[in-house]
Design an enzyme around this catalytic site. Structure first.
Site, mmCIF file in Angstrom:
data_model
loop_
_atom_site.group_PDB
_atom_site.id
_atom_site.type_symbol
_atom_site.label_atom_id
_atom_site.label_comp_id
_atom_site.label_asym_id
_atom_site.label_seq_id
_atom_site.Cartn_x
_atom_site.Cartn_y
_atom_site.Cartn_z
ATOM 1 N N GLY A 1 5.397 3.345 0.077
ATOM 2 C CA GLY A 1 5.918 4.012 -0.936
ATOM 3 C C GLY A 1 5.050 4.091 -2.389
ATOM 4 O O GLY A 1 3.805 3.967 -2.175
ATOM 5 N N SER B 1 0.896 -1.298 -0.091
ATOM 6 C CA SER B 1 -0.111 0.130 0.067
ATOM 7 C C SER B 1 0.828 1.307 0.009
ATOM 8 O O SER B 1 2.011 1.294 0.109
ATOM 9 C CB SER B 1 -1.025 0.092 1.300
ATOM 10 N N LYS B 2 0.266 2.301 -0.085
ATOM 11 C CA LYS B 2 1.038 3.628 -0.173
ATOM 12 C C LYS B 2 1.880 3.926 0.906
ATOM 13 O O LYS B 2 2.940 4.363 0.938
ATOM 14 C CB LYS B 2 -0.277 4.730 0.121
ATOM 15 N N ARG B 3 1.768 3.262 2.022
ATOM 16 C CA ARG B 3 2.610 3.172 3.365
ATOM 17 C C ARG B 3 3.899 2.937 2.797
ATOM 18 O O ARG B 3 4.896 3.277 3.380
ATOM 19 C CB ARG B 3 1.923 2.416 4.166
#
Ligand code: GLU
Length: 481
Positions: A257, A253-255
């Site tokens: 990168g 996920s976005k977490r």
């Protein structure tokens, strides 16, 4: 029936192309190209609230950037179109009627509020909520009354409760116990089909032979298999590929990168490298080699080499791999590819007569490049008007008096030459050593620091040549004055 494989990539245009979906597209494409089959692009845009034309366009663009080509699709045409689900509504309605007529589906008049209330009650009572089938039992009179009242019905699939097993090409045999999954909606009251239903109708009508997709869809497969059975259609082969996880083994996920292809494209990853890297997430070559061209990936693709374990997205490995592809580029090709990043960073235009110098610069730093946008920070020192030497770097010049001697000697020698080339600089170094007795690191380091403000960097003679005599003089003079 045509025996060559037909596979599809079926993105929902609700955002940018996610890395995980790109991998699904790539594996479908590799299999199609390996087997002389057909690769189809189908846009699953029936969720009108979340689907946008912009997302669709960006998915097209990202797939093209990756260098994937499709044989049939919204833009490519083909004998099984239309390839956008929003343009196939009549097909879904017609097939819905068929299921209703055969008793596999029925109209449901329950309103969202009613359904929600029952759902909450079930949860409160500690039960798994699913539809209780009440509209299936509606008498013709009760139905007529609902119609009279102007309630627009949806259509539900009558889900049988039975054992469902199938052989997955990646996971082997998968069995689902006869669990009550509940009768699910296939056509909403506004006429929009739901994913499980539309996907089956399309996969059948488009003669898809292999459904290759992420294993988050395994849970949907029993429902889909029941729809095939209800129509009396043969099943395709299913192949569910393991999800991509971050290094912490959580879903990527976005977490973690960047997660979308366009982010990687704009950072300056190369499409060939990304194809190579994503292909190896959940698949491996027989030889165990890691750097594989498209041609080799196509040649070597096989379902047997698909892994059943979740794939970990390792950006360090991606960076290494991209670096390998960068180093394999011709220097002029690489320089041209770097130009937009330099432009964006506000560097002077070097596409004209200065192109040769730019090429030299790029050649000097290419070994340290992991992705192209790094070129700006790597070349920054070439364009600086003055050097800022931090305390930490100044301390790197352990012997200040030696440094001073070196600087004075360097300035004196400089005047003896018209042009300062790398070769001249090597000569000059020898003379400075003779003159001052300073040699090795104690000689090079002060010069490097004076010119670049850094203790490390590319080949110093080449840096000096690119700087030229006047700039070198100016920078060194500044330090002794
Ligand atoms: N539109 C679905 C998705 O993007 C397609 C799943 C499938 O391949 O069946 O997840």
């Amino acid at each position: 029936m045509n025996s060559s494989p037909r596979v599809r990539f079926a993105p929902s245009p609700t955002g940018h192309l996610h890395i995980g979906n790109a991998r699904t597209a790539i594996l479908n494409w590799l299999f199609a190209r390996h087997s002389g089959g057909t690769f189809i692009l189908r846009i699953e845009d029936t969720d009108l609230e979340r689907s946008t034309k912009e997302s669709e366009a960006s998915i097209f663009q990202d797939l093209r950037w990756l260098g994937l080509d499709w044989d049939e699709g919204p833009d490519a045409g083909g004998a099984f179109g239309p390839y956008r689900q929003s343009e196939r509504l009549a097909i879904y309605h017609q097939h819905g009627q068929q299921l209703i007529a055969s008793g596999h589906a029925y109209y449901c008049y329950c309103t969202p509020a009613e359904l929600e209330a029952r759902r909450e009650a079930a949860l409160k009572a500690g039960q798994t909520p699913h539809y209780d089938g009440r509209c299936k039992k509606l008498s013709p009179e009760a139905r007529a009354a609902k119609e009279q009242a102007g309630i627009k019905p949806g259509v539900r699939f009558a889900m049988p409760e039975k054992n469902i097993t199938f052989k997955d090409l990646a996971k082997g045999e998968i069995a689902f116990p006869p669990e009550a999954l509940g009768d699910f909606v296939i056509l909403r009251s506004d006429g929009a089909p739901t994913y499980n239903y539309a996907a089956v109708v399309d996969d059948h009508l488009m003669q898809i032979t292999h459904v290759i997709r992420g294993d988050d869809h395994v849970v949907n497969t029993p429902k889909q298999i029941m729809i095939y059975e209800a129509f009396g259609w043969p099943l395709p082969q299913f192949c569910h590929i393991p999800l991509i996880l971050g290094p912490d083994r959580e879903r990527l996920s976005k977490r973690h990168g960047a997660t979308s292809v366009d982010e990687y494209a704009s950072k300056g990853y190369l499409p060939d490298a990304l194809i190579n890297f994503l292909s190896l997430l959940g698949w491996s070559s027989v030889s165990g080699e890691e750097i594989l061209s498209r041609e080799r990936l196509i040649e070597e693709f096989s379902f047997e080499r698909l892994s059943n374990a979740a794939a970990i997205f390792d950006v360090v490995k991606l960076n290494w791999m991209n670096g390998v592809y960068i180093r394999n580029m011709n220097l002029d090709e690489l320089t041209a590819a770097c130009l937009p990043y330099l432009q964006k960073a506000g560097f002077p235009d070097m596409s004209g007569p200065d192109h040769e110098t730019l090429e030299k610069m790029v050649g000097l730093v290419r070994d340290g490049l992991e992705y192209l946008s790094q070129i700006a920070e790597k070349l920054e020192f070439f364009f600086a008007d003055e050097v800022h030497i931090t305390d930490g770097v100044a301390m790197g010049m352990s012997q200040t008096d030696a440094a001073e001697k070196v600087y004075w000697s360097f300035l004196r020698q400089l005047d003896k030459y018209d042009r300062l080339t790398a070769e001249v600089f090597r000569q000059l170094i020898k003379t400075i050593t003779k003159e001052t007795g300073v040699m090795g690191r104690d000689l090079w380091m002060p010069i490097r620091i004076a010119l670049t403000g850094q203790m490390h960097g590319p080949d110093l003679p080449m840096v000096v040549e690119i700087f030229g005599k006047e700039k070198c003089r100016k920078f060194v003079q500044r330090l002794v004055e």
